[in-house]
Design an enzyme around this catalytic site. Sequence first.
Site, short mmCIF file in Angstrom:
data_model
loop_
_atom_site.label_atom_id
_atom_site.label_comp_id
_atom_site.label_asym_id
_atom_site.label_seq_id
_atom_site.Cartn_x
_atom_site.Cartn_y
_atom_site.Cartn_z
N ASP A 140 28.56 43.94 73.37
CA ASP A 140 27.51 43.22 72.65
C ASP A 140 26.18 43.90 73.00
O ASP A 140 26.11 44.71 73.93
CB ASP A 140 27.53 41.75 73.07
CG ASP A 140 26.51 40.92 72.32
OD1 ASP A 140 26.27 41.20 71.14
OD2 ASP A 140 25.93 40.00 72.92
N ASP A 142 22.51 42.12 72.82
CA ASP A 142 21.57 41.23 73.52
C ASP A 142 22.17 40.66 74.79
O ASP A 142 23.25 40.08 74.78
CB ASP A 142 21.15 40.08 72.60
CG ASP A 142 20.28 40.56 71.45
OD1 ASP A 142 19.46 41.46 71.67
OD2 ASP A 142 20.44 40.04 70.32
#
Length: 568
Positions: A140, A142
């Site tokens: 991922d 963030d």
Amino acid sequence: MRVMSPLSMSFSKLFRNKDSLQSLWVCVNALHAHSGLRNQCHRTPWSWRTRFGALGASRRAEQVLAALTHRCCPQITTATLCTTSDNSQDSTNWLWSIYNETKKQTEDLVPLISNNFVNPDTIFANNEMSLQDIEIYGFDYDYTLAFYSRHLHTLIFDIARDILIQQHRYPEGLREYEYIPDFVIRGLHYDVQKALLMKIDAFHYIQLGTVYRGLHPVSDKEVIALYEGSHVPLEIMSDFYGKSSHGHTMKQFMDIFSLPEMTLLCCVNDYFLKHNIDYEPVHLYKDVKEAIRDVHVKGILYRAVEADIESPFDFVDRGMNYIVGKDWRGLFDVVIVQADKPGFFNDRRKPFRRVTDKGVLLWDRIHCLEKGKIYKQGNLYEFLRLTGWRGSKVLYFGDHIYSDLADLTLKHGWRTGAIIPELRKEIKIMNTEEYIHTMTWLQSLTNLVEHMQVHRDPASEAVVQEWIKERERIRLQTKNIFNSQFGSLFRTHHNPTYFSRRLSRFADIYMPSLSCLLRYDLQHTFFPRRNPLQHEAPFWPEQTSAGAMKIPFQGQKGAGHAQIGVPP
């Protein structure tokens, strides 16, 4: 990497000193003698040393003290301990002598326990997993690849607050409120109808003392009245994936970005309560949720962070350039922006779309995912078809337990790694002398209460009640060490939190940051600790996560740095 010297101390060293051993033996014999079991339970000091000698130096405080005040005298039963002295003063004096001796023994143990620090850069395992079986690594963005300063939460709060005022016609007085760092923690539940924010444990019980209406705590008495106890029924909580199947009832905040959202909810509630404004809590929740969503979805946050940002790729590109360098795309085989998780894992209708470096969307059909190209949206099923990357040879890292990890591990058999930034701070707290001393005595006191509660004469019950009150004070003190409103992310007083329960189910491994991987090579196997079940005796060496204690890794080369990256 710094290599620490191995531990050579074991708990058997506690009993090398004959005088200290005899002192402990006097304490234990006092327990036996008062219960009428001295002859049955008698053991020589040497048998005690033999029994404890098998314990490793990494035994944590609760297991050490369980041995001192519980496991050391298993023959003591409720029935035998119900006999008490006819003289209430004798009973009182005897109980306090046991209390004082136990406290002394506990304090003698603290220096030894304090030597066993947990390394905050350790990777912890919920499930056995070997990196040599992993062929594909996914990440991922963030709070997994990219971390943000705390100023970002203030920015999100301010923008969402102004959206409420300007677009939803909320009172101008809300501008008086500013973001409050460290007011909330992740994993909390919000009762939408009652406008209450709270922490819930793995068994669906509210931790009393952690329920807030606005910015102020709700009394335990009121909480019990509102919920007819402290248990939250399953039907009003979220389902297995954190979603509510009965409308908006309990919302769990699992995202790090949700910290400003929770704080804004509390501040707006506080304003309405302070000014005696009648309002509908459901409307408030939906409006705040929409305002926070607009900050992210409509690009307001991107434009605020970087005024000339043109697309989601620009945002990621600038971030990765800052973190890694301008050639960052060469490190990845596939890059996808705006994937719209968790919909990416379940919605088969969205095809992939090429995005140019200028943010222009192309209309051609995607037949393969090429290295160096940027793709938008898509779905996991199409991703699997195009890449062939399936099953347990894939390890995916993310910070959101539900959106990033749940579907991958439950439906697709991927291995998962959770990035929990809060973990580093909590481990550092647990390594402090204050915490170790407090928790050591708390566990010892709890065992005293458990064993001595069987004395039913008034004098003895009065003493035990004093201990219970002291225990409650210590538990509150322990909660405040982490966060004065809600305590630890991972525990209530003694149970795992609801967050911890989901973490253990959906993440094979977890760590504070991806940089922790640098401590391990690509053949490393992660083993979970074999923690004893409640009915199992804890008398075997603790299986600590590799590297958590002061033990160097075998096979470290040169300066002790391991290499990790995308396998060829």
